[in-house]
Every structure is written in structure tokens, then in C-alpha cells.
Motif scaffolding. Structure first.
Motif, PDB file in Angstrom:
ATOM      1  N   UNK A  30     -21.191 -14.388  20.275  1.00 22.46           N
ATOM      2  CA  UNK A  30     -22.241 -13.438  20.634  1.00 22.46           C
ATOM      3  C   UNK A  30     -22.171 -13.104  22.121  1.00 22.46           C
ATOM      4  N   UNK A  31     -22.226 -11.807  22.428  1.00 25.93           N
ATOM      5  CA  UNK A  31     -22.191 -11.369  23.811  1.00 25.93           C
ATOM      6  C   UNK A  31     -20.810 -11.088  24.351  1.00 25.93           C
ATOM      7  N   UNK A  32     -19.763 -11.419  23.597  1.00 24.22           N
ATOM      8  CA  UNK A  32     -18.392 -11.192  24.066  1.00 24.22           C
ATOM      9  C   UNK A  32     -18.067  -9.693  24.100  1.00 24.22           C
ATOM     10  N   UNK A  33     -17.214  -9.332  25.052  1.00 20.71           N
ATOM     11  CA  UNK A  33     -16.692  -7.973  25.164  1.00 20.71           C
ATOM     12  C   UNK A  33     -15.197  -8.016  24.871  1.00 20.71           C
ATOM     13  N   UNK A  34     -14.735  -7.152  23.997  1.00 23.23           N
ATOM     14  CA  UNK A  34     -13.321  -7.103  23.619  1.00 23.23           C
ATOM     15  C   UNK A  34     -12.760  -5.741  24.014  1.00 23.23           C
ATOM     16  N   UNK A  35     -12.013  -5.665  25.122  1.00 18.03           N
ATOM     17  CA  UNK A  35     -11.342  -4.403  25.464  1.00 18.03           C
ATOM     18  C   UNK A  35      -9.947  -4.381  24.841  1.00 18.03           C
ATOM     19  N   UNK A  36      -9.519  -3.235  24.364  1.00 21.98           N
ATOM     20  CA  UNK A  36      -8.204  -3.138  23.734  1.00 21.98           C
ATOM     21  C   UNK A  36      -7.657  -1.730  23.891  1.00 21.98           C
ATOM     22  N   UNK A  37      -6.392  -1.645  24.338  1.00 18.26           N
ATOM     23  CA  UNK A  37      -5.726  -0.352  24.477  1.00 18.26           C
ATOM     24  C   UNK A  37      -4.356  -0.429  23.824  1.00 18.26           C
ATOM     25  N   UNK A  38      -3.961   0.650  23.158  1.00 23.92           N
ATOM     26  CA  UNK A  38      -2.652   0.690  22.526  1.00 23.92           C
ATOM     27  C   UNK A  38      -2.299   2.127  22.170  1.00 23.92           C
ATOM     28  N   UNK A  39      -1.041   2.337  21.857  1.00 21.26           N
ATOM     29  CA  UNK A  39      -0.570   3.628  21.356  1.00 21.26           C
ATOM     30  C   UNK A  39      -0.248   3.486  19.870  1.00 21.26           C
ATOM     31  N   UNK A  40      -0.710   4.446  19.097  1.00 20.93           N
ATOM     32  CA  UNK A  40      -0.460   4.456  17.654  1.00 20.93           C
ATOM     33  C   UNK A  40       0.373   5.689  17.330  1.00 20.93           C
ATOM     34  N   UNK A  41       1.492   5.484  16.629  1.00 17.96           N
ATOM     35  CA  UNK A  41       2.395   6.574  16.285  1.00 17.96           C
ATOM     36  C   UNK A  41       2.551   6.660  14.771  1.00 17.96           C
ATOM     37  N   UNK A  42       2.291   7.856  14.224  1.00 17.34           N
ATOM     38  CA  UNK A  42       2.460   8.129  12.799  1.00 17.34           C
ATOM     39  C   UNK A  42       3.730   8.955  12.660  1.00 17.34           C
ATOM     40  N   UNK A  43       4.789   8.365  12.148  1.00 14.94           N
ATOM     41  CA  UNK A  43       6.091   9.024  12.176  1.00 14.94           C
ATOM     42  C   UNK A  43       6.908   8.657  10.949  1.00 14.94           C
ATOM     43  N   UNK A  44       8.094   9.217  10.885  1.00 17.15           N
ATOM     44  CA  UNK A  44       9.037   8.884   9.817  1.00 17.15           C
ATOM     45  C   UNK A  44       9.612   7.496  10.034  1.00 17.15           C
ATOM     46  N   UNK A  45       9.970   7.191  11.274  1.00 10.66           N
ATOM     47  CA  UNK A  45      10.599   5.915  11.617  1.00 10.66           C
ATOM     48  C   UNK A  45       9.869   5.287  12.798  1.00 10.66           C
ATOM     49  N   UNK A  46      10.260   4.059  13.121  1.00 11.08           N
ATOM     50  CA  UNK A  46       9.711   3.412  14.305  1.00 11.08           C
ATOM     51  C   UNK A  46      10.039   4.248  15.551  1.00 11.08           C
ATOM     52  N   UNK A  47       9.098   4.350  16.491  1.00  8.35           N
ATOM     53  CA  UNK A  47       9.362   5.171  17.676  1.00  8.35           C
ATOM     54  C   UNK A  47      10.367   4.558  18.643  1.00  8.35           C
ATOM     55  N   UNK A  48      10.583   3.235  18.563  1.00  4.63           N
ATOM     56  CA  UNK A  48      11.511   2.559  19.475  1.00  4.63           C
ATOM     57  C   UNK A  48      12.501   1.734  18.655  1.00  4.63           C
ATOM     58  N   UNK A  49      13.525   2.367  18.090  1.00  5.87           N
ATOM     59  CA  UNK A  49      14.475   1.629  17.245  1.00  5.87           C
ATOM     60  C   UNK A  49      15.193   0.545  18.034  1.00  5.87           C
ATOM     61  N   UNK A  50      15.519  -0.526  17.334  1.00  6.06           N
ATOM     62  CA  UNK A  50      16.169  -1.667  17.968  1.00  6.06           C
ATOM     63  C   UNK A  50      17.684  -1.486  18.000  1.00  6.06           C
ATOM     64  N   UNK A  51      18.323  -2.236  18.895  1.00  6.87           N
ATOM     65  CA  UNK A  51      19.790  -2.289  18.890  1.00  6.87           C
ATOM     66  C   UNK A  51      20.294  -3.034  17.665  1.00  6.87           C
ATOM     67  N   UNK A  52      19.568  -4.079  17.271  1.00  6.52           N
ATOM     68  CA  UNK A  52      19.984  -4.843  16.102  1.00  6.52           C
ATOM     69  C   UNK A  52      19.818  -4.008  14.846  1.00  6.52           C
ATOM     70  N   UNK A  53      20.530  -4.370  13.802  1.00  7.90           N
ATOM     71  CA  UNK A  53      20.471  -3.632  12.540  1.00  7.90           C
ATOM     72  C   UNK A  53      19.184  -3.938  11.794  1.00  7.90           C
ATOM     73  N   UNK A  54      18.699  -2.962  11.041  1.00 10.39           N
ATOM     74  CA  UNK A  54      17.443  -3.136  10.325  1.00 10.39           C
ATOM     75  C   UNK A  54      17.686  -3.418   8.849  1.00 10.39           C
ATOM     76  N   UNK A  55      16.716  -4.037   8.216  1.00  8.77           N
ATOM     77  CA  UNK A  55      16.763  -4.275   6.780  1.00  8.77           C
ATOM     78  C   UNK A  55      16.476  -2.964   6.059  1.00  8.77           C
ATOM     79  N   UNK A  56      17.328  -2.589   5.127  1.00  3.81           N
ATOM     80  CA  UNK A  56      17.121  -1.348   4.378  1.00  3.81           C
ATOM     81  C   UNK A  56      16.856  -1.592   2.895  1.00  3.81           C
TER      82      UNK A  56
END
Length: 547
Positions: free
Chosen positions: A413-439
Motif C-alpha cells: 500500500x502506498x507504493x509507486x510503480x513507474x514504468x517506461x517501455x517501447x511496444x512494437x506490433x510488427x511481423x517480426x521482432x524489431x531487433x533480430x539477433x545474430x544467432x539463428x532463431x527457432x522456426x
């Protein structure tokens, strides 16, 4: 859990005279033209104000001072007061407005709100059976907000519609943001603190939530609710609209600001503050809600004619330690919660990786076009967990998947929760990895074809593509599959390049003696180099293995 034909109603009411607004100003009903004339004469606005819609249909209450900080201060004061549950304006009539009746009530195009110079036109939803609590709609300009006055004339409805019997001040249920041509929407807010976007491929699928309280806990889940929306033109390059929401519920209040734009993917920069009225055992932040019935992973026999049905097929996590994780989704026979501990995660999301129409064969709702949603934290999120909740379902109409971030810090009770983030709705992840992905992840009988099959043994086949493995020659030596299991016996571990395409396949057999879940972990490496994502899977032997 929310049903797909309607989110459960939270509990709160629209701002009528909040403390952050000037209580000395009367709530006179003004047309847009008379408001702008009076406001300009008083020096409240420039002489030439923006156009917000048809003067004869749209009218506003008097202007009030507005800013994110003022609204946050108001939410903080709300959290210090006892919660007052709102009441439906006319529950008997609203209950008659079922899905079909609601669909026939159309918002008139000429009443469209032109908040962002026509780049993001806004239309409103009517109340109905599943959305009985009204919300406040406010337009912001020049540091002032004006509440839109409800007028049933903005809706076209059949003469025999139950809505014809409603009070003339019943209010609006939510809003949707249209494309510049106003032919279809790409962002919608309707029910509790849920919102959805059609994303990059213009097909609605999973939903997002401002926060989720006590999901999969012994106590009932609480659904905070957006009570008021404040709409203003964005000044950020690449964004069109800022939507700031006031949140209320029995144990938490808050303010949730989205700076939104659509240029291919839909991108939202989100800043929020939550204020706890009481102790809360589980607060899920940056929450996503989706549907997973079945896929190629462990498809039940003849349950549906389509090969796969899901809005998302996996949870992806980019950890603070820079590990990439892929966890295929399950449809279990009982509710299951999986936790992935981390500190300052770089991102996570529910993704739809399978983009082949042939794997769904659905030409009605197009599961191959459902958006993937990626959460990219800003600032220091500290220690906590990405939690994945999987709930049994026997149909595609129920959202049964929830993913969110839970901080290690308890909420009191009384706590404050600040939160910031970017949300992207796309076909793929916005930051693809160098490593290979599971398909792909597939499960079948263990052993070797043409030989007696060992009892109780299952075979896993996991395909990786793109990234490092796509660049390997088919004769490359030294690639190794690393597989571990929480229990059971592993055998026949192998990996090899698939002859068609650029993917590599990992296969192995597992024998588990009872029906308890088995947590599996695997990846490909070559020497000291990790080549792929870490594949995590919770195998559910026995009754759980067939949805």
C-alpha cells in the motif's frame, strides 16, 4: 481470463470533475465553434484552433488544465481514497445488446474526431452487454482538455435496436483509431485496460494490457480499467497520436501514456505510473494476452480441419545477459505458470513466427498475418521475472496465454510503480539477433523408422534458421547440439543441415517415466560459439501432451 468477444469489465468511472481539472469552471455544453470563439477571446487558445469534427454532432464541456503530471497527481490522490465501484447506467437494456446487436450500431463517419490533423482519425464504440461502463473521452490542445459530450446522434442504429431505449447520456464504451482513409482501424481500446492493434500486416490478433493483477493466483484476478482517455496530436517524429489513460481498480490506480505511430509496424512509446491502494501479490507489467489452441508441435487428432490455430506460437526473451530464448507455447490440461528470472531484460514478446498460409489454411481470420508484439524496456527494470501463464482451452474464441514482467520488489500500500517501455506490433521482432532463431518444433514417436518403437519414448525435432546457421556450408564440421532435461533419459542427440533451404535441424529422444512436466533446454554451438537461440520447452507427458 478475458473472452475474445469481450473483456471483463473492471471497476471505475469516468472523470466528471477530477481534482486535476479546474472545479471553478462550469460544465456548460458548448459546440466546437462556440468553444473556440470563447477560448480564443479569453486567450486560452490561438485564434485558429484545430478541427475536431462536425460542429453539429460533436460538442465539448468547458476546458480544464491538463498534463501528464497533473493526471498522475490526480491518480495518486485517488489511491489514497476508498475505491467506489461504478454502476452500469441501464444494465437490463445493455444486456440485450449482444454481439450481433452491437455490431449493427455504427459510428457515423461525419462524427469522426480529427485529433491529429486527419492522420489518426478517432471513432467511438457504443456500450453493450460486454462493455457496460462508460469512459470519458477528452481532447487535449494547448495544455487544456475538454470532455466530449455524449450524443446518441453520432451513432446509426436500427429502429428496433435495444440501444434506442437507453438514456440520452449513457456514454461511450471505448475508441478506435482509423487509417487516414478511414476505411479500417489499426488501434482499438474496448474493455478494462485492454488495447489491440492490427500491426504491420493489418490483422488484429493478440491484445495488450496496461497491467495484469493476480493472474493465475488462488484469488480472483482483478481487472483495472481505463476510465478516461485524453487524446492529443503527437509532436514526436514518426508518431501521430498521444493517448493518455486514467486507470482505476480496487487495489491500484494509475496513468498510462502512449505516444503512437504507424509506419508499417505500429510503435508505441509508453510511460506509466501506478499507485497501489493496497498490497498486491502479483502485479504483471507490460502484459500481453494471446490465444494458442494447437500447432504443428503437438497437434491433437482431428480436433479441427485446419492444421494450426493460434495468434502467437512462442514467447521470445532477450535477457539482460544477452541470451536469446525461444519458448514454444502449450495448451495444457491445467493452468501452468512458467517463470524466467532476469535482471534488466532487453526485451520480450509473444510472437507469431509461422507466416505460411498453408500451415493454417484459414482464409477468414488469417492467422498467418497476426501481429507479433515486442516489449523493449527503458531505464532500469531491476530484478524480476518474465512470467508465462498457459490456460487450457478447447476453442479459438478464448485468450488463454498471458505474458508479463513481475518485479522482485513486492507491491505494498502506498507504493509507486513507474514504468517506461517501447511496444512494437510488427511481423517480426524489431531487433533480430545474430544467432539463428527457432522456426519449428515438432514431436513424434521416438526410435528409428522400420524398427520396434521403444515404449514411452518421444522424439523432438527443432529447426533453426537465419543468422549463423544459414551461413554454414552443408559440409561444416564441429556443429554440436547441447540438450539438457530436468528429468528423464535423453538419447539419439543429433544435428545436421537440412538439404532443402538453409536451416539446421536438431533431433533427440526423451523417455520420461510419469506425467509430470519435463523442462527441456537446447541450442547449437560450434566450438565456443553459440549459433542459435536457446530453445526452452515444457514437455507435458501423458494427458497434457494431447490438447
Amino acid at each position: 481470463m478475458r473472452k475474445r468477444n469481450g473483456a471483463p469489465e473492471g471497476a471505475a468511472r469516468p472523470v466528471e470533475d477530477p481534482e486535476h481539472l479546474d472545479p471553478a469552471m462550469p460544465w456548460d455544453r458548448l459546440t466546437r465553434r462556440s468553444f473556440l470563439t470563447a477560448a480564443a477571446a479569453l486567450g486560452l487558445l490561438p485564434a485558429a484552433g484545430p478541427a475536431f469534427g462536425d460542429d453539429d454532432l460533436i460538442s465539448f464541456r468547458n476546458p480544464k488544465p491538463f498534463s501528464f503530471q497533473l493526471l498522475a497527481d490526480h491518480a495518486r490522490r485517488m489511491a489514497m481514497q476508498p475505491y467506489i465501484a461504478p454502476r452500469s447506467g441501464d444494465p437490463e437494456v445493455l444486456d440485450q445488446i449482444d454481439f450481433d446487436a452491437h455490431w449493427k450500431i455504427k459510428y457515423r463517419p461525419e462524427a469522426t474526431l480529427k485529433v491529429a490533423d486527419g492522420k489518426a482519425p478517432v471513432r467511438l464504440f457504443h456500450l453493450g452487454r460486454y462493455f457496460q461502463l462508460p469512459v470519458g473521452i477528452h481532447v487535449v490542445d494547448g495544455g487544456k482538455s475538454r470532455q466530449l459530450v455524449y450524443d446518441p446522434a453520432v451513432f446509426d442504429m436500427p429502429a428496433d435496436s435495444p440501444a434506442q431505449k437507453l438514456p440520452k447520456d449513457i456514454g461511450y464504451a471505448g475508441l478506435r483509431v482509423m487509417g487516414p482513409d478511414e476505411k479500417s482501424d489499426w488501434l482499438a481500446f474496448l474493455g478494462a485496460a485492454y488495447f489491440r492493434s492490427s500491426g504491420e500486416l493489418d490483422q488484429f490478433g493478440l491484445s495488450a494490457r496496461a497491467l495484469a493483477i493476480d493472474v493465475a493466483m488462488p484469488t480472483p484476478e482483478e481487472f483495472p480499467r481505463f476510465t478516461d482517455y485524453f487524446l492529443e496530436r503527437s509532436t514526436t517524429p514518426g508518431r501521430e497520436l498521444v493517448i493518455t489513460c486514467l486507470i482505476d481498480s480496487p487495489r491500484i490506480t494509475g496513468v498510462f501514456r502512449m505516444d503512437v505511430g504507424k509506419d508499417g509496424p505500429v510503435v508505441m512509446d509508453i510511460d506509466s505510473r501506478f499507485f497501489a491502494r493496497d498490497r498486491i501479490d502479483r502485479v504483471g507489467l507490460a502484459a500481453l494476452t494471446s490465444m494458442f489452441w494447437f500447432s504443428e508441435t503437438d497437434r491433437p487428432e482431428r480436433i479441427d480441419w485446419r492444421p494450426e490455430i493460434h495468434d502467437s506460437d512462442g514467447l521470445a526473451i532477450h535477457t539482460g545477459a544477452n541470451e536469446r530464448i525461444w519458448r514454444p507455447l502449450n495448451n495444457p490440461s491445467v493452468v501452468r505458470t512458467s517463470s524466467f528470472a532476469d535482471r534488466n531484460p532487453k526485451g520480450f514478446g509473444l510472437l507469431q513466427r509461422d507466416r505460411s498460409f498453408a500451415n493454417y489454411e484459414d482464409d477468414g481470420v488469417f492467422y498467418d498475418k497476426r501481429p507479433s508484439v515486442w516489449i523493449e524496456p527503458k531505464g532500469d527494470w531491476g530484478a524480476g521475472e518474465v512470467q508465462l501463464v498457459e490456460i487450457p482451452t478447447d476453442d479459438e474464441i478464448h485468450d488463454n496465454i498471458v505474458a508479463y514482467w513481475v518485479s522482485d520488489k513486492p507491491v505494498r500500500r502506498g507504493d509507486v510503480i513507474p514504468l517506461s517501455y517501447r511496444m512494437t506490433w510488427a511481423k517480426d521482432e524489431p531487433h533480430p539477433a545474430e544467432v539463428s532463431k527457432v522456426v519449428a518444433t515438432r514431436i513424434g514417436r521416438g526410435g528409428v523408422p522400420g524398427q520396434p518403437r521403444p515404449e514411452g519414448v518421444v522424439k523432438f525435432a527443432v529447426d533453426f534458421d537465419d543468422g549463423f546457421v544459414a551461413a554454414l556450408d552443408r559440409q561444416t564440421k564441429g556443429v554440436e547440439a547441447v540438450v539438457t532435461a530436468s528429468r528423464g533419459d535423453l538419447s539419439r542427440i543429433d544435428c545436421y543441415s537440412i538439404k532443402v533451404g538453409t536451416a539446421w535441424r536438431m533431433t533427440f529422444d526423451l523417455k520420461a517415466e510419469d506425467s509430470e512436466p519435463v523442462d527441456l533446454r537446447a541450442f547449437l554451438k560450434r566450438g565456443d560459439q553459440t549459433l542459435t537461440e536457446t530453445w526452452l520447452y515444457q514437455f507435458l507427458p501423458g494427458p497434457d501432451s494431447a490438447a
